[in-house]
Design an enzyme around this catalytic site. Structure first.
Site, short mmCIF file in Angstrom:
data_model
loop_
_atom_site.label_atom_id
_atom_site.label_comp_id
_atom_site.label_asym_id
_atom_site.label_seq_id
_atom_site.Cartn_x
_atom_site.Cartn_y
_atom_site.Cartn_z
N PHE A 202 0.82 -1.21 0.00
CA PHE A 202 0.00 0.00 0.00
C PHE A 202 0.86 1.27 0.00
O PHE A 202 0.41 2.31 -0.49
CB PHE A 202 -0.97 -0.01 1.17
CG PHE A 202 -2.02 -1.09 1.04
CD1 PHE A 202 -2.56 -1.40 -0.19
CD2 PHE A 202 -2.45 -1.79 2.15
CE1 PHE A 202 -3.52 -2.40 -0.33
CE2 PHE A 202 -3.41 -2.79 2.03
CZ PHE A 202 -3.94 -3.10 0.79
N ASP A 203 2.06 1.21 0.54
CA ASP A 203 2.99 2.33 0.36
C ASP A 203 3.27 2.54 -1.12
O ASP A 203 3.29 3.67 -1.62
CB ASP A 203 4.30 2.05 1.10
CG ASP A 203 4.31 2.58 2.52
OD1 ASP A 203 3.66 3.60 2.78
OD2 ASP A 203 4.98 1.98 3.38
N VAL A 204 3.52 1.44 -1.83
CA VAL A 204 3.83 1.54 -3.25
C VAL A 204 2.62 2.06 -4.04
O VAL A 204 2.75 2.96 -4.88
CB VAL A 204 4.30 0.18 -3.80
CG1 VAL A 204 4.47 0.24 -5.31
CG2 VAL A 204 5.61 -0.24 -3.13
#
Length: 419
Positions: A202-204
């Site tokens: 989810f960071d990506v």
């Protein structure tokens, strides 16, 4: 050398015109520090006040495409500099993997002069990107409203974990979002505990969403001259990124659960054992299933009422799976890969990361690039976007802390005084 400023001038009547922000004549493509630049974002300056992953990943993509990215760090540096192992020449590979093509300056926000420098960088930038807690930059005059007074055409992007309303005080870690969004409840076998993804997915995804937002806002600015604020958060990106799982719940009320490597709607769509290991099959339609049955020597399976349509195969997977396992036992995974690929059936071996890189190389994708030049160059993963006219570049190795202070200060002098 002559340094170039990069904030785009607004059209007449839209916003004040700052001569020091004029673009260079056509054909003279250079970055803010006077270096030749060929990417589609050459001439764009990004003030990067982010750290860890989502923000740095976004700004690295922009930097690959030619933007001048000024990485503003605390004197201690981005936290990922200390995230070890693994290491490359003593440096954190985590940090190195997401910070190429940038320039670093270390600023202490407890020091008045350093805050003034930070505000000057933001005032001269086309894009400001930050991932502080909501409101965390207000007291330094680095919030959108204050920056926009000096730089009305700025595109200001904020990344948070859970938004700036009810989740403003929650720490924005990918693992927490994987847990709270529901992703962990979907990852693993039914009998195992919930698992996180092997990557901070989810960071990506949020970094990608931020890049899309920045590029969209820059395009709009090219028409109107107006800047604007963009907000993205990990939780919203997670719910969007879980696509059919969140959509399935909203549309049907179905709450998905862990299914291991199986797909909730398609079968066979999972790893299956062969004579010496697993091979992944991804059979998504009736034509592919008919071909599979023919290749396996059992064409009648395709018209068996239990397996004739995708819903039939999905509902009756417990009966279909042992039949397929028995048929696959006659060849190795490598042999089946050749057979299935020859029949144009979607399949794959299960590689480790080394195998993934090697496979991409065999396909001619050239996944590994040289970042920088000479003895200081390091290997990196190619930017996944291919441009026919303005290719991505890999000119600068990830910077050391404060490595570019002199150049950045000189650039600030050339862009004029800032309050």
């Amino acid at each position: 050398m002559t340094l170039q400023s990069n904030a785009a001038p607004p059209p007449p009547g839209a916003a004040p015109h700052h001569p020091e922000h004029d673009a260079e004549p056509a054909g003279a493509r250079r970055d803010a520090f006077g270096r030749e630049a060929s990417g589609p974002l050459a001439g764009i300056v990004v003030a990067d006040f982010s750290r860890v992953l989502a923000g740095p990943y976004c700004t690295m993509l922009l930097a690959d495409m030619g933007a001048t990215v000024i990485k503003v760090e605390s004197p201690a540096g981005d936290e990922t500099r200390a995230w070890k192992p693994p290491v490359y020449d003593g440096q954190s590979t985590y940090y190195l993997s997401i910070n190429r093509n940038k320039r670093s300056i270390a600023l202490d926000f407890g020091d008045h002069d350093d805050v003034t420098t930070a505000r000057g960088i933001a005032a001269g930038a086309d894009v400001v990107l930050e991932n502080f807690k909501p409101g965390g930059l207000d007291r330094f005059g680095l919030d959108y409203a204050t920056i926009a007074e000096d730089n009305p055409s700025v595109v200001y992007a904020s990344i948070t974990g859970f938004g700036s309303a009810g989740g403003a005080n929650l720490p924005g870690y990918d693992l927490l979002v994987q847990a709270m969004s529901g992703l962990m409840s979907l990852t693993g076998d039914p009998q195992t505990p919930a698992y996180r993804s092997g990557v901070a997915v989810f960071d990506v995804i949020t970094g990608l969403h931020a890049a899309v937002g920045v590029l969209s806002a820059l395009h709009e600015r090219s028409q109107s001259g107006r800047g604007q604020r963009i907000e993205v958060n990990l939780m919203s990106s997670a719910l969007s990124g879980m696509v059919n799982q969140t959509g399935g719940f909203l549309l049907s009320g179905n709450v998905p659960t862990r299914m291991g490597n199986e797909h909730p709607s398609i079968y066979p769509y999972e790893p299956l054992p062969t004579a010496d290991g697993d091979i992944v099959l991804a059979i998504g339609n009736d034509r592919q299933f008919t071909t599979l049955c023919t290749v396996l020597g059992q064409p009648a399976l395709a018209t068996d009422p239990r397996f004739a349509t995708p819903p039939d195969r999905s509902h009756n997977r417990a009966e279909l799976r042992p039949i397929l396992v028995d048929l696959l036992a006659g060849k190795t995974a490598a042999e089946w890969f050749d057979v299935f690929t020859g029949a144009k059936l979607p399949c794959a071996p299960i590689n480790d990361v080394r195998g993934g890189i090697d496979f991409a190389q065999r396909l001619g994708l050239e996944p590994v690039v040289e970042v920088g030049a000479g003895e200081e160059s390091i290997p990196g993963v190619r930017n996944p976007i291919t441009f026919s006219a303005t290719p991505a570049s890999y000119d600068l190795v990830p910077p050391g802390i404060d490595a570019d202070r002199d150049d950045i200060v000189q650039w600030l002098r050339c862009t004029g005084p800032h309050s």
